[in-house]
Design a protein around this motif. Sequence first.
Motif, short mmCIF file in Angstrom:
data_model
loop_
_atom_site.label_atom_id
_atom_site.label_comp_id
_atom_site.label_asym_id
_atom_site.label_seq_id
_atom_site.Cartn_x
_atom_site.Cartn_y
_atom_site.Cartn_z
N THR A 126 -4.03 -12.62 10.65
CA THR A 126 -3.08 -13.72 10.61
C THR A 126 -1.65 -13.18 10.58
O THR A 126 -0.76 -13.72 11.23
N TYR A 127 -1.45 -12.11 9.82
CA TYR A 127 -0.12 -11.48 9.69
C TYR A 127 -0.23 -10.01 10.09
O TYR A 127 -0.19 -9.12 9.24
N PRO A 128 -0.36 -9.73 11.39
CA PRO A 128 -0.62 -8.35 11.83
C PRO A 128 0.51 -7.37 11.54
O PRO A 128 0.26 -6.16 11.48
N ASP A 129 1.73 -7.86 11.34
CA ASP A 129 2.85 -6.97 11.03
C ASP A 129 2.99 -6.71 9.54
O ASP A 129 3.83 -5.91 9.13
N ILE A 130 2.18 -7.39 8.72
CA ILE A 130 2.31 -7.27 7.27
C ILE A 130 1.02 -6.76 6.63
O ILE A 130 1.03 -5.75 5.90
N GLN A 131 -0.09 -7.45 6.87
CA GLN A 131 -1.34 -7.17 6.16
C GLN A 131 -1.81 -5.72 6.25
O GLN A 131 -2.22 -5.15 5.24
N PRO A 132 -1.78 -5.08 7.42
CA PRO A 132 -2.24 -3.69 7.47
C PRO A 132 -1.44 -2.75 6.56
O PRO A 132 -2.02 -1.84 5.96
N HIS A 133 -0.16 -3.01 6.41
CA HIS A 133 0.67 -2.18 5.51
C HIS A 133 0.26 -2.37 4.06
O HIS A 133 0.22 -1.42 3.28
N LEU A 134 -0.03 -3.61 3.69
CA LEU A 134 -0.44 -3.89 2.31
C LEU A 134 -1.79 -3.26 2.01
O LEU A 134 -1.99 -2.67 0.94
N ILE A 135 -2.71 -3.36 2.95
CA ILE A 135 -4.03 -2.77 2.75
C ILE A 135 -3.93 -1.25 2.67
O ILE A 135 -4.56 -0.62 1.81
N GLN A 136 -3.11 -0.67 3.51
CA GLN A 136 -2.91 0.79 3.47
C GLN A 136 -2.35 1.23 2.12
O GLN A 136 -2.78 2.24 1.55
N LYS A 137 -1.43 0.47 1.59
CA LYS A 137 -0.85 0.78 0.26
C LYS A 137 -1.94 0.72 -0.81
O LYS A 137 -2.02 1.59 -1.69
N VAL A 138 -2.79 -0.28 -0.75
CA VAL A 138 -3.90 -0.41 -1.71
C VAL A 138 -4.85 0.77 -1.55
O VAL A 138 -5.27 1.38 -2.54
N GLN A 139 -5.20 1.10 -0.32
CA GLN A 139 -6.12 2.21 -0.08
C GLN A 139 -5.60 3.51 -0.71
O GLN A 139 -6.35 4.26 -1.30
N LYS A 140 -4.31 3.76 -0.59
CA LYS A 140 -3.71 4.97 -1.16
C LYS A 140 -3.70 4.93 -2.68
O LYS A 140 -3.73 5.96 -3.34
N SER A 141 -3.66 3.71 -3.24
CA SER A 141 -3.54 3.55 -4.69
C SER A 141 -4.85 3.58 -5.43
O SER A 141 -4.89 3.87 -6.61
N ILE A 142 -5.95 3.22 -4.75
CA ILE A 142 -7.23 3.12 -5.45
C ILE A 142 -8.15 4.29 -5.21
O ILE A 142 -9.29 4.30 -5.68
N VAL A 143 -7.69 5.28 -4.50
CA VAL A 143 -8.55 6.46 -4.20
C VAL A 143 -8.86 7.20 -5.47
O VAL A 143 -8.08 7.37 -6.35
#
Length: 143
Positions: A126-143
Amino acid sequence: MMKIQFYQTIDDHLLKYAVIVSKYKGQWVFVKHKERTTYEVPGGHREAFETIEQAARRELYEETGASSYKLFPICVYSVTGKTRVNLSGQESYGMLYYADIHEFSIKPHSEIEKVYFFVDLPVSWTYPDIQPHLIQKVQKSIV
């Protein structure tokens, strides 16, 4: 063009949105709005009487029916540029969370048509310019 920035903290009154990147049994949790054909992570506007965490918990329940989960604050994010929810294009701030969902109850009636689970991230955002960045940030934070 969208500009996404991340912050550790910001003045609480500036936080307008809560976005909750979630997983259930190792799968990504996405929702589909009744009026759209794309996928998005749960989230939404903060109500006047809520803390930002209360908004995150309310939105996660309303949009997915999640009833048992652990919620982790990740960081503050901002979006600069016009979006469906920010017509001015001025910088707007939200709080990014990660939820490890253990259990769902019946999803309340809402604007969300259905909850989807993905092993791999979807391609139709839905928000291709926003959501992938947020998910990437989460992925880096929960490793």
